[in-house]
Structure formats: structure tokens, C-alpha cells
Design a protein around this motif. Structure first.
Motif, PDB file in Angstrom:
ATOM      1  N   PHE A 168       0.829  -1.191   0.000  1.00 58.59           N
ATOM      2  CA  PHE A 168       0.000   0.000   0.000  1.00 58.59           C
ATOM      3  C   PHE A 168       0.871   1.252   0.000  1.00 58.59           C
ATOM      4  N   SER A 169       0.392   2.280  -0.659  1.00 57.73           N
ATOM      5  CA  SER A 169       1.084   3.571  -0.657  1.00 57.73           C
ATOM      6  C   SER A 169       0.771   4.300   0.650  1.00 57.73           C
TER       7      SER A 169
ATOM      8  N   GLU B 142      -2.777   5.483   0.539  1.00 59.84           N
ATOM      9  CA  GLU B 142      -3.752   4.426   0.824  1.00 59.84           C
ATOM     10  C   GLU B 142      -3.799   4.112   2.315  1.00 59.84           C
TER      11      GLU B 142
ATOM     12  N   GLU C 186      -5.674   6.873   4.013  1.00 62.35           N
ATOM     13  CA  GLU C 186      -7.112   6.754   3.745  1.00 62.35           C
ATOM     14  C   GLU C 186      -7.749   5.702   4.654  1.00 62.35           C
ATOM     15  N   ILE C 187      -7.106   4.569   4.780  1.00 65.71           N
ATOM     16  CA  ILE C 187      -7.641   3.502   5.636  1.00 65.71           C
ATOM     17  C   ILE C 187      -7.667   3.957   7.094  1.00 65.71           C
TER      18      ILE C 187
ATOM     19  N   ARG D 297      -8.568  -3.627  -1.038  1.00 63.66           N
ATOM     20  CA  ARG D 297      -7.195  -3.290  -1.449  1.00 63.66           C
ATOM     21  C   ARG D 297      -6.293  -4.525  -1.466  1.00 63.66           C
TER      22      ARG D 297
ATOM     23  N   ARG E  93      -4.315  -5.838  -4.671  1.00 63.75           N
ATOM     24  CA  ARG E  93      -2.870  -6.095  -4.614  1.00 63.75           C
ATOM     25  C   ARG E  93      -2.576  -7.537  -5.013  1.00 63.75           C
TER      26      ARG E  93
END
Length: 133
Positions: free
Chosen positions: A60-61, A64, A67-68, A88, A92
Motif C-alpha cells: 500500500f502507498s 492508501e 485513507e484507511i 485493497r 494487490r
């Protein structure tokens, strides 16, 4: 359970640099208590760091992960966060499975190219000393 952790303790526990922790702090993902120049991380900060690192391992970036984490802080809370994570992770997984298929295809192509070269070398009576191991 301890009340506070120092940045040095967290770097040792998670095998990361102080620069990494400062980066997550600069990104707003961690907010330790400051006492002068000393950063004191609560148990919740330690858990956040653990989750950030897990998210990075999953590919994850930072955006991301943020956001989570933000979904967890606002309604509908954990259920939305879990749905987002599942989605996600699935995305992935699909990316990685495609990469695996691409790598397997490339390996087959390399095997075929190597075999063709070895066959041609045998036809020419050339030794196989150049063959990769």
C-alpha cells in the motif's frame, strides 16, 4: 503494557530508521507527545506504526494507508476500514498474480531461447562453456 516508547526503542523493535518514523510523523500518520526535543510514543502510536509497516509490506502507498486510517477515525469506523482493506488486498493480490504470470512467461521464453542457443551451438560443434548456471 508500557506508557511510552522512545523513538530509539521503536527503531530497534521494528528494525527501521529514525528517519522512517520521522517521515510517518511528517505525513501525519504518527503524532507522538513531545517533551522538549524528545518524542514519546504512546502504545497507540506503536500500534499505528506496526499497522503502517504492515500496510507497506502489503504494497500500500502512504496515501492508501492514510485513507484507511482516516476511515477508522470517522464513521462508519472499523467495518468500513475492514472492507477497504479487503478490497485493497484483493487488488494487490491480482497485481501480484499478474506479475507472477508475467515472470513465468518470461522464464519460459528465456528457457526456449537458451535451448535454441545450446542446440545451435551443438550443431556448430561449439562448447557449452558460456552456459549460465
Amino acid at each position: 503494557m508500557r506508557d511510552y516508547y522512545t523513538i530509539t526503542e521503536l527503531t530497534r523493535e521494528f528494525d527501521i530508521s529514525t528517519r522512517t518514523i520521522r517521515f510517518y510523523e511528517d505525513e501525519g500518520l504518527l503524532a507522538p507527545i513531545r517533551r522538549g526535543r524528545t518524542r514519546l510514543f504512546r502504545h497507540s502510536d506503536r500500534q499505528l506504526l506496526k499497522n503502517i509497516l504492515r500496510g507497506k509490506r502489503l504494497g500500500f502507498s502512504i496515501a492508501e494507508i492514510r485513507e484507511i486510517m482516516n476511515m477508522y477515525k470517522s464513521p462508519p469506523g472499523e467495518a468500513a476500514q475492514l472492507r477497504a482493506i479487503v478490497r485493497r488486498v484483493g487488488d494487490r493480490r491480482q497485481e501480484l498474480e499478474q506479475k507472477r504470470r508475467d515472470i513465468e512467461e518470461l522464464l519460459r521464453e528465456l528457457d526456449a531461447a537458451e535451448e535454441a542457443c545450446l542446440t545451435r551451438m551443438a550443431e556448430l560443434g561449439v562448447g557449452q562453456t558460456a552456459r549460465a548456471e
